[in-house]
Structures are given as structure tokens and as C-alpha cells.
Design a protein around this motif. Structure first.
Motif, PDB file in Angstrom:
ATOM      1  N   LEU A  30       0.841  -1.195   0.000  1.00 42.10           N
ATOM      2  CA  LEU A  30       0.000   0.000   0.000  1.00 42.10           C
ATOM      3  C   LEU A  30       0.878   1.248   0.000  1.00 42.10           C
ATOM      4  N   THR A  31       0.543   2.190  -0.865  1.00 45.01           N
ATOM      5  CA  THR A  31       1.154   3.511  -0.857  1.00 45.01           C
ATOM      6  C   THR A  31       0.108   4.502  -0.385  1.00 45.01           C
ATOM      7  N   ILE A  32       0.365   5.199   0.728  1.00 42.73           N
ATOM      8  CA  ILE A  32      -0.637   6.068   1.350  1.00 42.73           C
ATOM      9  C   ILE A  32      -0.243   7.529   1.159  1.00 42.73           C
ATOM     10  N   LYS A  33      -1.180   8.318   0.637  1.00 46.47           N
ATOM     11  CA  LYS A  33      -0.924   9.735   0.425  1.00 46.47           C
ATOM     12  C   LYS A  33      -2.120  10.555   0.898  1.00 46.47           C
ATOM     13  N   ALA A  34      -1.839  11.705   1.508  1.00 45.87           N
ATOM     14  CA  ALA A  34      -2.921  12.619   1.885  1.00 45.87           C
ATOM     15  C   ALA A  34      -3.644  13.078   0.629  1.00 45.87           C
ATOM     16  N   TYR A  35      -4.965  13.335   0.751  1.00 48.71           N
ATOM     17  CA  TYR A  35      -5.747  13.638  -0.448  1.00 48.71           C
ATOM     18  C   TYR A  35      -6.861  14.621  -0.103  1.00 48.71           C
ATOM     19  N   THR A  36      -7.047  15.579  -0.966  1.00 46.25           N
ATOM     20  CA  THR A  36      -8.176  16.505  -0.838  1.00 46.25           C
ATOM     21  C   THR A  36      -8.882  16.599  -2.172  1.00 46.25           C
ATOM     22  N   ASP A  37     -10.201  16.711  -2.109  1.00 47.85           N
ATOM     23  CA  ASP A  37     -11.014  16.787  -3.319  1.00 47.85           C
ATOM     24  C   ASP A  37     -12.263  17.588  -2.966  1.00 47.85           C
ATOM     25  N   SER A  38     -12.412  18.750  -3.571  1.00 46.14           N
ATOM     26  CA  SER A  38     -13.550  19.608  -3.246  1.00 46.14           C
ATOM     27  C   SER A  38     -14.875  18.937  -3.581  1.00 46.14           C
ATOM     28  N   ALA A  39     -14.847  18.048  -4.581  1.00 37.75           N
ATOM     29  CA  ALA A  39     -16.079  17.349  -4.957  1.00 37.75           C
ATOM     30  C   ALA A  39     -16.417  16.226  -3.977  1.00 37.75           C
ATOM     31  N   ASN A  40     -15.394  15.757  -3.233  1.00 38.24           N
ATOM     32  CA  ASN A  40     -15.607  14.687  -2.260  1.00 38.24           C
ATOM     33  C   ASN A  40     -14.894  15.079  -0.957  1.00 38.24           C
ATOM     34  N   PRO A  41     -15.499  15.942  -0.175  1.00 40.10           N
ATOM     35  CA  PRO A  41     -14.826  16.478   1.022  1.00 40.10           C
ATOM     36  C   PRO A  41     -14.524  15.423   2.080  1.00 40.10           C
ATOM     37  N   ALA A  42     -15.198  14.278   2.062  1.00 44.50           N
ATOM     38  CA  ALA A  42     -14.934  13.245   3.064  1.00 44.50           C
ATOM     39  C   ALA A  42     -13.633  12.495   2.785  1.00 44.50           C
ATOM     40  N   TYR A  43     -13.130  12.598   1.557  1.00 45.34           N
ATOM     41  CA  TYR A  43     -11.884  11.903   1.219  1.00 45.34           C
ATOM     42  C   TYR A  43     -10.714  12.544   1.965  1.00 45.34           C
ATOM     43  N   ALA A  44      -9.898  11.713   2.650  1.00 44.28           N
ATOM     44  CA  ALA A  44      -8.717  12.211   3.347  1.00 44.28           C
ATOM     45  C   ALA A  44      -7.441  11.508   2.903  1.00 44.28           C
ATOM     46  N   TRP A  45      -7.570  10.266   2.446  1.00 43.73           N
ATOM     47  CA  TRP A  45      -6.397   9.501   2.057  1.00 43.73           C
ATOM     48  C   TRP A  45      -6.631   8.800   0.715  1.00 43.73           C
ATOM     49  N   HIS A  46      -5.581   8.758  -0.081  1.00 40.34           N
ATOM     50  CA  HIS A  46      -5.585   8.007  -1.332  1.00 40.34           C
ATOM     51  C   HIS A  46      -4.600   6.853  -1.154  1.00 40.34           C
ATOM     52  N   ILE A  47      -5.102   5.626  -1.232  1.00 43.18           N
ATOM     53  CA  ILE A  47      -4.262   4.440  -1.064  1.00 43.18           C
ATOM     54  C   ILE A  47      -4.168   3.712  -2.409  1.00 43.18           C
ATOM     55  N   GLN A  48      -2.962   3.536  -2.878  1.00 46.68           N
ATOM     56  CA  GLN A  48      -2.724   2.733  -4.076  1.00 46.68           C
ATOM     57  C   GLN A  48      -2.312   1.339  -3.622  1.00 46.68           C
ATOM     58  N   LYS A  49      -3.083   0.361  -4.041  1.00 44.85           N
ATOM     59  CA  LYS A  49      -2.909  -1.008  -3.572  1.00 44.85           C
ATOM     60  C   LYS A  49      -2.413  -1.899  -4.708  1.00 44.85           C
ATOM     61  N   ALA A  50      -1.413  -2.734  -4.417  1.00 43.37           N
ATOM     62  CA  ALA A  50      -0.899  -3.698  -5.391  1.00 43.37           C
ATOM     63  C   ALA A  50      -0.825  -5.067  -4.717  1.00 43.37           C
ATOM     64  N   THR A  51      -1.495  -6.049  -5.320  1.00 44.53           N
ATOM     65  CA  THR A  51      -1.472  -7.420  -4.815  1.00 44.53           C
ATOM     66  C   THR A  51      -0.621  -8.260  -5.751  1.00 44.53           C
ATOM     67  N   ALA A  52       0.441  -8.852  -5.215  1.00 43.75           N
ATOM     68  CA  ALA A  52       1.375  -9.616  -6.049  1.00 43.75           C
ATOM     69  C   ALA A  52       0.732 -10.904  -6.544  1.00 43.75           C
ATOM     70  N   ILE A  53       0.891 -11.150  -7.860  1.00 45.51           N
ATOM     71  CA  ILE A  53       0.443 -12.402  -8.475  1.00 45.51           C
ATOM     72  C   ILE A  53       1.595 -12.884  -9.344  1.00 45.51           C
ATOM     73  N   GLY A  54       2.436 -13.747  -8.800  1.00 45.76           N
ATOM     74  CA  GLY A  54       3.632 -14.144  -9.525  1.00 45.76           C
ATOM     75  C   GLY A  54       4.508 -12.924  -9.740  1.00 45.76           C
ATOM     76  N   GLU A  55       4.880 -12.694 -10.999  1.00 44.07           N
ATOM     77  CA  GLU A  55       5.707 -11.531 -11.311  1.00 44.07           C
ATOM     78  C   GLU A  55       4.872 -10.303 -11.667  1.00 44.07           C
ATOM     79  N   SER A  56       3.571 -10.460 -11.740  1.00 45.05           N
ATOM     80  CA  SER A  56       2.691  -9.334 -12.044  1.00 45.05           C
ATOM     81  C   SER A  56       1.911  -8.958 -10.785  1.00 45.05           C
TER      82      SER A  56
END
Length: 497
Positions: free
Chosen positions: A189-215
Motif C-alpha cells: 500500500l502507498t498512502i498519500k494525503a488527499y483533498t477533493d472539493s467534490a468529495n470532502p470526506a476523502y482524506a487519504w488516497h491508497i494505491q494497492k498492489a497485490t502480487a500475483i507471480g511476477e505481475s
């Protein structure tokens, strides 16, 4: 995989449910209660959460997340309810329930998965015992034990780790248990602070990667300040899956189910004649798929930088004879192929009273029985065990294959389940000349592995094997992940001299 009598085949709709449940970020509860916790925070812990589920922005169903505090334990239940449509049949409903039990401080205790549909109903349970996860697939089955990698999180444990993780923009890596593949997923997981005027409840943007073999499978999750996931868009399996929070009425509102199978069909470069299908065909597969098609008695395989070349016919392969260990493995009873069940042992005794007949003849009898026993109308929901398929008489090509392989093993005939593609000259969902995902059986008949198919009929050069299996659902999922990457660039008939 889907088989419609002797014409139509494609992959089971339920595999979408299985794949979706494998790529989710675990839903998070609020801060563990204590004497100092405010009543409002405790109320937040016990709240329900509802989300709509969409595939390529077309609604498929909903997810309901329920959290409870019970005797110093946090119980979380995620119910994924999908409705899928197939032409000529009524809509199919599939329910997958994931349940988690944790201590207040996020220590994993147990988890379970229950899948319910018209044709498949099974539950898998797991309990943490020290550094071991003890997994039970059915009540009378021998438990499987897996060493737990660290760190291992369930929903609340993950939420607490996210709250404490510093620095915020550093990678958080952990492991979760995947019932579908019966293995631990390594997740980053890569966690970054996030703001979006259209979605004020959003506070964090998490980019998730699940390993499957080499991909890997990836997704973007947007959470509130306490790491409740509000929106998730997964980018795996050839199409975006969207989870979006709303209220119960919104999540459970009626909708028109989408027919999803178009994305699983692979177009043939041209029509393949019936006479060519009875002979020998050379295929050239291209694309960035991560599969190694097997060499069998009926299929030769050559891999080059330009792609994968397959030659398919009744005797085109150069597969070595199996060892005694290979044959013993192909006779074993397992969860999906319960060959030692007295029901199948007694049935085989009735179907094959002449034990002196050759294995090929016995397989032909068993194949005819499965064809007659299973309903002519395919059922596209669920991945049922052979016993469930036998009892319900419902299913598609996977249920056909599992039941046939189980009967053969009960008759002491080594078998393996083949997952791959089958060419279809008939019109299928408005398209003609396509390869559709399919499952069939190969049996060791004394001198070769020979294909038998109770769904479509006799083996032809239109069958492309992509993987060999003992019927485990995880093997289908691995192939299903790659189908949208495969291009059949050519299919050339080789005339015998």
C-alpha cells in the motif's frame, strides 16, 4: 466456465465474485473501544456500511459491511451480493460472505468464507493457532496448516496499522489470506494525503498492489480520515470494478443485470471448418499473457519471442508417460473431487459392472452418464464441487468436468481437469467464430492421456489446453486473470500427407 449443451461455452459468472473478493482492501473498523473512547466513536464502530458494486460502470450488486463489538472481540462481516444475467436463462444471484474475528487491539483470531448460489454452497474456515493458520474446507475434511507470514492483518488490524504508519508516504507491506487460492497474498500500500472539493470526506488516497507471480493486481482506494474505505476502483482482470459507498436503499435498489461474458470471448481470425476441426490445426497466440500452455498427448507447444505456437490434434503432442507418483496424484480424493465418497463408489459399481473393460471404454460410459445426468440448461452461477453438481444436476462445463473426473477416480482411472478454450462455430451472444473458456477431462487410458468431454462431446482440434489441474478453483482463477490478454493471431489447418 460455461457450457450450453453441445454448442455454447464460456467462463462461469461466479468467477467474477471470486475475483472481486480477492482484490478488495479489507474493510476497516474504527478505533478500538476503551474507557476513554467517546460514545460517538463506539457508535461509529458498530455502524453498517453499504456500497454499490459495478463492473465497467454497470451495476452488478452491492456489498454490505457490518461491524460488531462482542465480548472484547470485533466481528466484521462483508456480504457481497451479485446478480448476473445470461441470455435465455433467468438472472442468477450469488452471495459471498467473508467473516472476521479479531481482538480489540487488532490481533487476528479467525475468519471464514461462505459462498451461496443455486448450484454451489460451501464454507471454508480458518483459525489462527500461534504462528499457524489452520484451514478447514469442510466439516469432515482434514485440516490444512499454513505458516503465517508477518505482518498478517485482518480488517481491524490493517486499520490500526494504517493509523500508526509513519511516514505516511512510505510503503506499507503486509499479508492477507485468500480463500480462493488458499494462499497468502502479499499486498503493498502507498498512502498519500488527499483533498477533493467534490468529495470532502476523502482524506487519504491508497494505491494497492497485490502480487500475483511476477505481475500484480492494482486498485485505487479513497478513505476518510479514519481509513474507512469510501470508494475503490480496481484495475485488474481486464475491466474496472468500482465500489462506491451510499445508503442501503441506493445499494440494494433494483437494476438491470449486465451480461458480462463478452470480455471472455476470444475472436478467431476466421471461421474454422468442421473438417479442419477433425484434423490438425496450428495456432499462433500472441499478447502479454503470463501462461505456459502444457504439452500433452494432443498438443505440442513452442514458445518464441514472437509468441506461442500450438499444434493440436488427436496425437500431436510429445508428452512423456506419467510416473507412478503422477498417476497416484491423479487418483487422489480432494475437496473438489471427492472420489472416495461412498455415493460415487456405489454409483461407479453400478455404471461399470464389467471391471474387465478397458479404461477408454469405461470413460466413455461415465461421460455418457454425466451428459444425461446434468441439466441441458446450463447454470452459470457458482463453482460447485462434484458432489454438489451431482446432487443439484445443475452447472456448466466446470461442473461437468469435476463430476466426470471424480467418477473416473472413483473407478480407479487417473484423471486431470483441463482448463482452456474451445472453438465455437455457432452464434454465441450475437458473435460467431469465437473461442470460449471451457473445461474438460483427460484420463490416463493405459498408453496416453485422452480427452473426454460430457458438455460438448468429442475432442477436436478446436480445443486449446491452457492449464492442467486437480480441480482446484485457484487454478481457474489464475487462467481467468489472463484470458483478456490472449490474442489468437492465426489458426492454420495442417493437411496430413
Amino acid at each position: 466456465m460455461l457450457t450450453h449443451s453441445k454448442a455454447n461455452t464460456h467462463w462461469p459468472a461466479s468467477q467474477i465474485a471470486m475475483l472481486i473478493s480477492a482484490i478488495l482492501l479489507a474493510s476497516c473498523a474504527s478505533t478500538p473501544p476503551s474507557a476513554a473512547v467517546k460514545s460517538a466513536e463506539l457508535s461509529s464502530l458498530l455502524r453498517d456500511q453499504w456500497q454499490t458494486v459495478s463492473l465497467r460502470d454497470h451495476k452488478m450488486g452491492y456489498r454490505h459491511i457490518r461491524r460488531e463489538l462482542n465480548s472484547e472481540r470485533i466481528n466484521s462481516t462483508e456480504t457481497l451480493a451479485l446478480t448476473l444475467s445470461q441470455p435465455g436463462t433467468r438472472d442468477r444471484k450469488i452471495s459471498t460472505i467473508l467473516s472476521y474475528q479479531e481482538s480489540i487491539d487488532g490481533k487476528a483470531i479467525s475468519l471464514s468464507k461462505t459462498m451461496t448460489s443455486e448450484t454451489a454452497n460451501h464454507q471454508m474456515n480458518a483459525k489462527v493457532s500461534g504462528n499457524t493458520l489452520v484451514v478447514t474446507l469442510k466439516q469432515d475434511a482434514k485440516a490444512e496448516k499454513y505458516a503465517i507470514p508477518e505482518p498478517f492483518y485482518l480488517p481491524e488490524g490493517l486499520r490500526l496499522a494504517l493509523l500508526k504508519h509513519e511516514p505516511r508516504d512510505a510503503l506499507l507491506t503486509y499479508y492477507s489470506w485468500n480463500f480462493s487460492t488458499r494462499s497468502f497474498d502479499k499486498i503493498s500500500l502507498t498512502i498519500k494525503a488527499y483533498t477533493d472539493s467534490a468529495n470532502p470526506a476523502y482524506a487519504w488516497h491508497i494505491q494497492k498492489a497485490t502480487a500475483i507471480g511476477e505481475s500484480s493486481k492494482t486498485s485505487d482506494i479513497f478513505t476518510d480520515a479514519h481509513f474507512y474505505p469510501l470508494t475503490e476502483r480496481s484495475h485488474s482482470n481486464g475491466g474496472d470494478v468500482l465500489f462506491a459507498s451510499c445508503d442501503r436503499a441506493c445499494a440494494t435498489a433494483d437494476f438491470i443485470p449486465n451480461t458480462h461474458v463478452y470480455r471472455q470471448l476470444i475472436q478467431s481470425p476466421y471461421r474454422i471448418s468442421d473438417s479442419a476441426l477433425q484434423g490438425k490445426i496450428r495456432y499462433h497466440l500472441s499478447g502479454d499473457f503470463d501462461l505456459q500452455p502444457p504439452t500433452t498427448y494432443e498438443q505440442s507447444v513452442a514458445v518464441s519471442p514472437e509468441g506461442t505456437e500450438l499444434v493440436v490434434c488427436g496425437d500431436c503432442g510429445t508428452e512423456s508417460s506419467p510416473s507412478d507418483d503422477d498417476l497416484n496424484t491423479a487418483l487422489k480424493d480432494n475437496y473438489w473431487l471427492p472420489a472416495q465418497n461412498p455415493i460415487f463408489k456405489n454409483l461407479v459399481a453400478e455404471l461399470l459392472p464389467d471391471q474387465d473393460s478397458d479404461p477408454s471404454g469405461q470413460m466413455q460410459r461415465l461421460t455418457r452418464f454425466v451428459t444425461r445426468h446434468m441439466s441441458d440448461e446450463p447454470s452459470y452461477s457458482g463453482y460447485a464441487t462434484a458432489l454438489e453438481a451431482f446432487n443439484s444436476q445443475q452447472g456448466d462445463c466446470t461442473e461437468h468436468a469435476l463430476l466426470l473426473a471424480t467418477l473416473a477416480r472413483a473407478a480407479n482411472i487417473p484423471t486431470r481437469v483441463v482448463f482452456g478454450l474451445a472453438y465455437n462455430n455457432e452464434r454465441f451472444l450475437g458473435r460467431k467464430y469465437v473461442f470460449v473458456p471451457h473445461a474438460w477431462v483427460q484420463a490416463w487410458t493405459g498408453s496416453k492421456w485422452e480427452s473426454f468431454d460430457s458438455g460438448l462431446g468429442d475432442f477436436t482440434a478446436g480445443y486449446i489446453a491452457l492449464g492442467l489441474s486437480n480441480g482446484d478453483q485457484s487454478d481457474i482463477l489464475k487462467i481467468n486473470e489472463q484470458l483478456h490478454k490472449i490474442l489468437i493471431a492465426s489458426a492454420i489447418q495442417i493437411r496430413r500427407r
